[in-house]
Design an enzyme around this catalytic site. Structure first.
Site, PDB file in Angstrom:
ATOM      1  CB  SER A  77     -14.186  30.633 -68.735  1.00 42.15           C
ATOM      2  OG  SER A  77     -13.504  31.443 -67.794  1.00 42.15           O
ATOM      3  CG  ASP A 241     -14.154  38.597 -72.392  1.00 50.17           C
ATOM      4  OD1 ASP A 241     -12.927  38.745 -72.583  1.00 50.17           O
ATOM      5  OD2 ASP A 241     -14.618  37.753 -71.612  1.00 50.17           O
ATOM      6  CG  HIS A 244     -12.568  35.091 -70.300  1.00 51.09           C
ATOM      7  ND1 HIS A 244     -13.733  35.820 -70.187  1.00 51.09           N
ATOM      8  CD2 HIS A 244     -12.658  34.090 -69.395  1.00 51.09           C
ATOM      9  CE1 HIS A 244     -14.503  35.281 -69.256  1.00 51.09           C
ATOM     10  NE2 HIS A 244     -13.876  34.225 -68.759  1.00 51.09           N
TER      11      HIS A 244
END
Length: 355
Positions: A77, A241, A244
């Site tokens: 990610s 979130d 991240h």
């Protein structure tokens, strides 16, 4: 056992296909594992609901004469840019814009990173990228966090990464690996999980460095690069979130990776990878496992293959050079080399060398 020895042992076991170290990462006992599992569940509740989207940063960056540099991005990610709101905010895009600005030459980014990817996914991602780019100038890899959080055996993780790096080098392409970040810096993760995540992620990062350098690539330690900033400005450095990085966090990581990508392309002026290391800056040449152990302690440290007296190996494994890069005058752009250039051990500099 010190981190250098652990890194060397993990990488060596990975190279020979062994799996004997699986128990080492899980030597907590049933009670310890229960505590860790409970803390992990709590961390997930604190972090909140994750999301799957990441901006599409594939495309052309900058402008100029000549064929564009071909940059492939693979990994998890962090490579995909999860948490960034716009394509220009990903690590790949920031690095591409930096290379374009330094060279006056456009950069084409082909990003095949996948949110949630582990090291075992890298070969598939590379194959997907090579359907569009037969020979990248440089491949940027960011991987490792999911291997730690999913408790993947470290030898297996390292083996997949090394195989991918060897395939990239066989293409004649350069490769820069951003090693596993220090997951012990993530605020929502509580003790004792936080301390264990710190050790596991740093041990994996060191082993990744050993394996990548053995395969002919170079690494950049991401380590606790974002830790202080996350602690001081969590709303600015975290995405929605709460786990991240945000655009500001990715910019920090890209700034650490950009000099090494430019050096791989031979466009970083006086700080190209053929300059001798500077001991006063903590740089030097030594066994790769020792360099790997040092690199995880200071984010932004590059480790790359080198030679001493014409030999690439010593009694303790492959020789590696540890560098802490800085900006310098920009050299004329030229095509990337498939040879591993090494710092000289004598006082003779080649003609045209930046010195």
């Amino acid at each position: 056992m010190g981190r250098a020895r652990r890194a060397r042992r993990i990488a060596a076991t990975a190279a020979y296909g062994g799996g004997g170290l699986a128990a080492a990462g899980a030597a907590l006992g049933a009670l310890g594992y229960g505590v860790i599992k409970a803390e992990a569940a709590l961390a997930r509740r604190v972090i909140g609901t994750p999301f799957d989207d990441s901006p599409d940063d594939n495309g052309l960056y900058g402008a100029g004469r000549g064929e564009p540099w071909e940059v492939v991005v693979i990994g998890d990610s962090s490579a995909a840019g999860m948490g960034a709101d716009h394509p220009q905010e990903t690590v790949g895009a920031i690095v591409a814009n930096g290379v374009a600005a330094l060279t006056g030459r456009a950069v084409r980014v082909t990003n095949r990173a996948v949110v949630g990817a582990e090291s075992s996914d890298l070969e598939r991602q590379l194959a997907n990228a090579l359907e569009d780019v037969m020979r990248p100038d440089v491949v940027l890899v960011m991987i490792g966090a999911n291997d730690v959080t999913h408790r993947i055996e470290r030898t297996a993780s390292v083996r997949h990464l090394e195989q991918t790096v060897r395939r990239i080098r066989a293409l004649g392409s350069e490769v820069v690996v951003g090693t596993c970040p220090d997951l012990g810096t993530i605020e929502p993760i509580r003790q004792p999980l936080r301390s264990l995540m710190k050790r596991w992620s740093r041990d994996l990062a060191a082993a990744q460095t050993v394996a990548v350098v053995e395969a002919g690539g170079r690494t950049v330690s991401l380590g606790d690069l974002l830790g202080p900033e996350f602690a001081a400005s969590p709303r600015e450095m975290f995405s929605r979130d709460q786990f991240h990085p945000s655009a500001a966090g990715y910019a920090r990581a890209a700034a650490a990776l950009l000099p090494s990508v430019c050096a791989a392309l031979r466009v970083w002026g006086a700080d190209t990878h053929d300059r001798p290391p500077e001991p006063r800056r903590g740089e030097g040449v030594g066994p790769v496992a020792v360099a790997a152990g040092q690199a995880v302690r200071e984010a932004g440290t590059e480790v790359a293959p080198t030679e001493i007296a014409g030999s690439d190996r010593g009694p303790r494994g492959r020789w590696a050079v540890l560098l802490r890069r800085r900006p310098g005058p920009v050299a004329p752009a030229q095509g990337p080399s498939t040879d591993v250039t090494t710092p000289r051990t004598d006082d003779t500099a080649p003609s045209g060398s930046p010195g």
